[in-house]
Design an enzyme around this catalytic site. Sequence first.
Site, PDB file in Angstrom:
ATOM      1  N   ARG A  37       0.817  -1.214   0.000  1.00 49.32           N
ATOM      2  CA  ARG A  37       0.000   0.000   0.000  1.00 49.32           C
ATOM      3  C   ARG A  37       0.854   1.269   0.000  1.00 49.32           C
ATOM      4  O   ARG A  37       0.481   2.268  -0.585  1.00 49.32           O
ATOM      5  CB  ARG A  37      -0.959   0.007   1.199  1.00 49.32           C
ATOM      6  CG  ARG A  37      -2.149  -0.916   0.994  1.00 49.32           C
ATOM      7  CD  ARG A  37      -3.118  -0.844   2.151  1.00 49.32           C
ATOM      8  NE  ARG A  37      -4.282  -1.690   1.901  1.00 49.32           N
ATOM      9  CZ  ARG A  37      -5.243  -1.912   2.779  1.00 49.32           C
ATOM     10  NH1 ARG A  37      -5.196  -1.354   3.975  1.00 49.32           N
ATOM     11  NH2 ARG A  37      -6.259  -2.682   2.465  1.00 49.32           N
ATOM     12  N   LYS A 199     -16.972 -18.915   3.246  1.00 46.06           N
ATOM     13  CA  LYS A 199     -18.405 -18.912   3.550  1.00 46.06           C
ATOM     14  C   LYS A 199     -19.273 -18.288   2.468  1.00 46.06           C
ATOM     15  O   LYS A 199     -19.013 -17.168   2.024  1.00 46.06           O
ATOM     16  CB  LYS A 199     -18.630 -18.139   4.841  1.00 46.06           C
ATOM     17  CG  LYS A 199     -18.073 -18.847   6.048  1.00 46.06           C
ATOM     18  CD  LYS A 199     -18.377 -18.064   7.287  1.00 46.06           C
ATOM     19  CE  LYS A 199     -17.977 -18.852   8.534  1.00 46.06           C
ATOM     20  NZ  LYS A 199     -18.138 -18.032   9.730  1.00 46.06           N
ATOM     21  N   GLY A 356      -8.435  -9.350   0.703  1.00 42.59           N
ATOM     22  CA  GLY A 356      -7.264  -9.622   1.543  1.00 42.59           C
ATOM     23  C   GLY A 356      -6.598 -10.963   1.282  1.00 42.59           C
ATOM     24  O   GLY A 356      -5.407 -11.025   0.956  1.00 42.59           O
ATOM     25  N   GLY A 379     -11.911  -5.100   2.037  1.00 48.56           N
ATOM     26  CA  GLY A 379     -13.351  -4.854   2.189  1.00 48.56           C
ATOM     27  C   GLY A 379     -13.930  -3.988   1.080  1.00 48.56           C
ATOM     28  O   GLY A 379     -15.041  -4.241   0.606  1.00 48.56           O
TER      29      GLY A 379
HETATM   30  C1  3PG Z   1      -8.643  -2.061   5.225  1.00 53.25           C
HETATM   31  O1  3PG Z   1      -7.494  -2.395   5.540  1.00 53.25           O
HETATM   32  O2  3PG Z   1      -9.504  -2.860   4.866  1.00 53.25           O
HETATM   33  C2  3PG Z   1      -8.948  -0.593   5.221  1.00 53.25           C
HETATM   34  O3  3PG Z   1      -7.833   0.153   5.565  1.00 53.25           O
HETATM   35  C3  3PG Z   1     -10.109  -0.288   6.113  1.00 53.25           C
HETATM   36  O4  3PG Z   1      -9.832  -0.600   7.444  1.00 53.25           O
HETATM   37  P1  3PG Z   1     -11.031  -0.893   8.462  1.00 53.25           P
HETATM   38  O5  3PG Z   1     -11.611  -2.215   8.033  1.00 53.25           O
HETATM   39  O6  3PG Z   1     -10.435  -0.904   9.826  1.00 53.25           O
HETATM   40  O7  3PG Z   1     -12.046   0.202   8.268  1.00 53.25           O
HETATM   41 MG    MG Z   2     -10.806  -4.158   6.778  1.00 57.99          MG
END
Ligand code: 3PG
Ligand code: MG
Length: 409
Positions: A37, A199, A356, A379
Amino acid sequence: MARFRTLDDIDVRGKRVLLRADLNVPVKDGVVSDATRIERLAPTIEALIEKDAKVIVMSHFGRPDGRPAPAYSLRPLVAPLSKAICGREVAFASDCIGDEAKRVVAALRPGQVALLENLRFHKGEEENSADFARALADLGDVYVDDAFSAAHRAHASIAALAHLLPAAAGKLMEAELAALTAALESPARPVLALVGGAKVSTKLDLLRFVIGKVDVLAIGGAMANTLLFAEGTEIGRSLCERDMADNARKLLALARERNCRVILPEDAVVAVRLAPGTETRTIPVDAVPGDMMILDIGPKTVARIGAALEDVRTLVWNGPLGAFETPPFDQATVVLAKKVAELTQAGKLLSVAGGGDTVAALAMARMTDRLSYVSTAGGAFLEWLEGRELPGVAALAAAAPTASTGDVA
Ligand code: 3PG
Ligand code: MG
């Protein structure tokens, strides 16, 4: 794609640019374990330096819950950030608003960079507070958002702030949105979605949305077990959400209705336990012994997905296909990642992946650089694949001049 300003559309010379980054990177024992990142943010900072802007980087880190907490300080990110921008000095403000932040910002000369302390040390950030956004806006003349991976959060530095200053997308934000648009909004067809993960329940919205968009849906990971179970296959002790069987059947019916071809596993790698190097068997999915569990999709399924990939022009991939963290159950994911890389490099496939675990699996397979685009988002990538409007993207679009006044590309 929604219209929004980019760095080409705003004048930043000599100005204080508040740059919303996502420096929420994995850290182990105080050391950044994956700097992706930070590295992907660097071109935006370089471009702003090139234009003689004063660059003020702000980010969240972890979930400190609205209070200062040393464990979540961004100070350890100063050195890695500096390294990513060719060793240039990065000043640090130990608060992201107020006198301390103002002092550090006031000392910046054009072409210099500062990093502000964790935005989430203030409650106002997650509350999308107008007051907190105003306190941030006090520090800058222009706002640039480069945090696509946090765009699913309606937080002050992402939503409210975008309306207080002239706003534009940074280069990373632009690249992420261009890749996702090319994969799902106006793709070269046919399109295949490869979806894995544990899931069905966490990916119901994603699967529904994707079924309406793509021509072929290939499913792996433990979520495939739930679909197999819903269709009447006995799957032994495999991870399975038995209470999701109805939903799973509805998804398969929706796919039929939408003419979306679904590829489910036909064979699987099974074992008695999930452990590295454990004894495995490769068998058809309808022959899983009662004491064993499916831990990866089998070679026939991999070959079938591989053949389908040869017939499509666009791929969107989310989720590993097996228990990839525990070899040998990484096999299917690795083999398919190589196949995708090969087709991409041959110019036959546009491949976009994110989430992720997917990013981690591709990094493990050393294929990240060989796909068309691997998102930095977890996310936010998922929410995009659910067809949701992301607050961070919406704020940039709303802040841009409308099509009729039209100076935005
Ligand atoms: C992530 O790593 O998914 C983003 O930086 C958002 O982080 P958060 O899920 O803590 O809002
Ligand atoms: Mg997150």
